[in-house]
Design a protein around this motif. Structure first.
Motif, PDB file in Angstrom:
ATOM      1  N   LEU A 229       0.832  -1.209   0.000  1.00  0.00           N
ATOM      2  CA  LEU A 229       0.000   0.000   0.000  1.00  0.00           C
ATOM      3  C   LEU A 229       0.868   1.261   0.000  1.00  0.00           C
ATOM      4  O   LEU A 229       0.623   2.195  -0.762  1.00  0.00           O
ATOM      5  CB  LEU A 229      -0.939  -0.005   1.211  1.00  0.00           C
ATOM      6  N   SER A 230       1.913   1.266   0.838  1.00  0.00           N
ATOM      7  CA  SER A 230       2.745   2.469   0.931  1.00  0.00           C
ATOM      8  C   SER A 230       3.403   2.774  -0.414  1.00  0.00           C
ATOM      9  O   SER A 230       3.585   3.929  -0.778  1.00  0.00           O
ATOM     10  CB  SER A 230       3.814   2.299   2.015  1.00  0.00           C
ATOM     11  N   GLU A 249       3.259   7.499   5.034  1.00  0.00           N
ATOM     12  CA  GLU A 249       2.632   7.779   6.330  1.00  0.00           C
ATOM     13  C   GLU A 249       1.744   6.620   6.787  1.00  0.00           C
ATOM     14  O   GLU A 249       1.418   6.520   7.968  1.00  0.00           O
ATOM     15  CB  GLU A 249       1.843   9.088   6.304  1.00  0.00           C
ATOM     16  N   VAL A 250       1.349   5.733   5.868  1.00  0.00           N
ATOM     17  CA  VAL A 250       0.510   4.603   6.292  1.00  0.00           C
ATOM     18  C   VAL A 250       1.279   3.674   7.240  1.00  0.00           C
ATOM     19  O   VAL A 250       0.684   2.870   7.954  1.00  0.00           O
ATOM     20  CB  VAL A 250      -0.068   3.791   5.094  1.00  0.00           C
ATOM     21  N   LEU A 251       2.604   3.788   7.220  1.00  0.00           N
ATOM     22  CA  LEU A 251       3.424   2.917   8.075  1.00  0.00           C
ATOM     23  C   LEU A 251       3.733   3.540   9.433  1.00  0.00           C
ATOM     24  O   LEU A 251       4.318   2.879  10.298  1.00  0.00           O
ATOM     25  CB  LEU A 251       4.751   2.593   7.368  1.00  0.00           C
ATOM     26  N   ASN A 252       3.330   4.817   9.644  1.00  0.00           N
ATOM     27  CA  ASN A 252       3.669   5.524  10.881  1.00  0.00           C
ATOM     28  C   ASN A 252       3.259   4.742  12.120  1.00  0.00           C
ATOM     29  O   ASN A 252       2.076   4.484  12.306  1.00  0.00           O
ATOM     30  CB  ASN A 252       2.981   6.894  10.939  1.00  0.00           C
ATOM     31  N   ASN A 253       4.210   4.372  12.924  1.00  0.00           N
ATOM     32  CA  ASN A 253       3.893   3.841  14.249  1.00  0.00           C
ATOM     33  C   ASN A 253       3.067   2.557  14.200  1.00  0.00           C
ATOM     34  O   ASN A 253       2.429   2.203  15.173  1.00  0.00           O
ATOM     35  CB  ASN A 253       3.065   4.915  14.986  1.00  0.00           C
ATOM     36  N   GLY A 464      -6.535   7.305   8.294  1.00  0.00           N
ATOM     37  CA  GLY A 464      -6.000   6.577   9.447  1.00  0.00           C
ATOM     38  C   GLY A 464      -5.541   5.168   9.101  1.00  0.00           C
ATOM     39  O   GLY A 464      -5.666   4.247   9.919  1.00  0.00           O
ATOM     40  N   GLU A 465      -4.972   4.968   7.904  1.00  0.00           N
ATOM     41  CA  GLU A 465      -4.471   3.642   7.533  1.00  0.00           C
ATOM     42  C   GLU A 465      -3.492   3.107   8.576  1.00  0.00           C
ATOM     43  O   GLU A 465      -3.474   1.909   8.871  1.00  0.00           O
ATOM     44  CB  GLU A 465      -3.748   3.687   6.176  1.00  0.00           C
TER      45      GLU A 465
END
Lengths: 489, 69
Positions: A229-230, A249-253, A464-465
């Motif tokens: 996805l990213s 940003e979908v991978l953030n945290n 909010g992915e």
């Protein structure tokens, strides 16, 4: 390592072995192609294979691995749903009306995965123009569920889900307009993700309902789905609805776990009409595991859920009737060009080219949009759509993410719903709210009922992915239920 | 003259001042992030016609749209 071991790898594992030189991109692709040759006569996930594409891509991947600058998906076997245009590769949207159509360009999402090194094995089956929940509406043949060949894989992206479940591809692409990624992922026991509307460019996607459609990945782990996805997200000048938010940003945290998170269980989803006891039991077990991992379960309400299905089956057919007007037999596809006049040409082309469900929805859509009925149907549905979005806004004030079953039932027998379109439409009752509100959602495997996979759906707020992926990953880890490869035969 | 609204001589300054304030505000639209309309490479005629069921001399062929008299 045996060929079967190679077809059970995740991207992470395969990438490591490729970089170490323990396997080559060619080994990996050959193992998958051999598995397709062995199993796909039973599963029928693929409409066509693309050796002319994979041969070049394998060579390119091997060169880049050798040079030490392998992109993140170098050598990773990918299957592509038959609604995503790939230059020079026959793309038909599961429809006879597009038989023989070879797109003159490649869509953005696919092009980005190609740039990231993915190797395309072939084109997967789907319901015609992505309209359906079982892949039985394909204009070619139905696909079968790899866990039980007498049952459907779900739909509309049934071929893409089945290919990953059967170990015929490591990852695949689908599209989700009302649940067409999440529902087949649930029924086939794999991970499937629908992004926020606007996250992934729709350029090169054969449109069904443009305000609802999103492209997303299937994989056998949450990590793999997140990575894919990213890589395909982000601004594309060729789709004005694509967002300029960075794909990464979908991978953030997202590895942070669920400790301290509030997970909302909408009572309208939990007790949805027609939910099977075995599905409910699996969801209860999943909620228990999430609680044990530190999440707090909170009761939320989505009061307009009942109207969602009705609104969806006005909006989606209305948009499809307009989008499918382009299939007129003039510029591409099937044509009755020798008809006596232009009206006969349209009628004959579309009668021969479109299947039952597509005709049904085009008629529904033109009816809902016709003057005199527009206010009562389309306008009303758009207002309900706003109410549904507000329901979610309210719910997300009380929780970080929403959890539920993805589908009220496990995979059903082939032919059991084809005579009753409304019963088929009800398959999407838990997923289509996410499309109407434009939200990100994922389905992850959460055990079985009667030996068939059950999916846990996680929905998040717009953009909010990372939250959705975080919950899904925490569940995957805490439950130790990895998506498995079906042995099929 | 465009709006076909008659103004008293005194009104002209009154409206000029108010309207330029409003137009100044509306001008924010110009700052919104829209892509420039620039010509760029598109499909060639050959590519555009490649999937046509019945191309003729570089055109799409369609049945007559008018009935014969």
């Amino acid at each position: 390592m045996t060929a079967d071991d190679l077809t059970e790898l995740t991207i992470k594992e395969a990438a490591r072995l490729l970089r170490l030189g323990s396997i080559s991109a060619s080994d990996l692709v050959t193992a998958h192609v051999e598995r397709i040759e062995r199993l796909d006569p039973h599963v029928k996930a693929f409409l066509r294979l693309t050796p002319e594409v994979w041969e070049k891509q394998v060579e390119e991947s091997e060169r880049r691995i050798r040079e030490g600058n392998a992109p993140p998906l170098a050598g990773i076997p990918l299957a592509v749903k038959d609604v995503l245009c790939v230059r020079g590769v026959e793309t038909t949207a599961g429809s006879q009306i597009l038989r023989g159509f070879k797109p003159p360009y490649t869509g953005t999402a696919v092009a980005r995965l190609f740039e990231a090194g993915a190797v395309m094995l072939g084109v997967t089956n789907c319901d015609e123009f992505a309209m359906g929940s079982s892949t039985e509406n394909s204009g070619y043949f139905p696909t079968r569920n790899p866990w039980d060949l007498t049952r459907v894989p779900g739909g509309s992206s049934g071929g893409s889900a089945a290919a990953v479940a059967a170990g015929e591809a490591m990852i695949s692409l689908g599209t989700d307009t009302g649940g067409s990624i999440r529902q087949p992922a649930a029924l086939c026991g794999v991970v499937g993700m629908k992004p926020t509307y606007g996250r992934v460019s729709r350029y090169g996607l054969i449109a069904f309902a443009s305000s609802l459609d999103q492209i997303g990945p299937f994989a056998r782990s949450v990590d793999d789905a997140a990575l894919v996805l990213s890589l395909m997200s982000g601004l594309d000048p060729l789709d004005a609805t694509s967002s300029d938010r960075p794909g990464m940003e979908v991978l953030n945290n997202f590895g942070a776990g669920v400790k301290g998170m509030r997970l909302g269980v909408p009572r309208e989803y939990y007790d949805v009409k027609g939910i099977e006891p075995g599905v409910k039991a699996a969801i209860d077990a999943a909620l228990f595991i999430l609680t044990r991992a530190g999440a707090e379960i909170v009761d939320v309400s989505l009061p307009h859920t009942d109207y969602g299905l009705a609104a969806y089956y006005i909006i989606a057919p209305a948009e499809c009737s307009s989008n499918l007007a382009r299939f007129d037999g003039v510029r591409y596809g099937l044509s009755e060009v020798d008809a006596a006049n232009i009206t006969d040409e349209y009628l004959q082309t579309r009668r021969k080219g479109f299947g039952t469900e597509v005709r049904r929805r085009v008629m529904l859509g033109t009816y809902a949009l016709s003057s005199g009925y527009y206010d009562a149907y389309y306008l009303k549905a758009q207002k309900v759509r706003t109410l549904i979005k507000r329901d979610f806004d309210e719910a997300f004030k009380r929780c970080d993410a929403i959890v539920s079953a993805t589908s009220p039932t496990v995979a059903f027998p082939i032919g059991s719903k084809t005579q009753d379109p409304l019963s088929m439409y009800l398959c999407d009752v838990l997923t289509l709210g996410g499309n109407l509100a434009g939200l990100p959602g994922i389905s992850v495997p959460c055990g079985t009922s009667d030996g068939l996979p059950v999916g846990l759906q996680v929905l998040g707020p717009q953009w909010g992915e990372n939250v959705v992926l975080r919950v899904a990953r925490a569940y995957e880890e805490a439950s130790e239920t990895k998506a498995e490869v079906a042995s099929v035969v | 003259m465009l709006a076909r609204i008659g103004l008293e001589p005194d009104d002209e300054d009154f409206y000029a001042e108010q309207l330029s304030g409003i137009l100044g505000h509306i001008d924010r639209l110009q700052q919104s992030r829209l892509r420039d309309d620039e010509p760029r490479r598109s499909l060639t005629q050959e590519e555009a016609l490649a999937n046509a069921p019945a191309p003729v001399d570089g055109f799409f062929r369609v049945p007559a749209i008018q009935e014969e008299a």
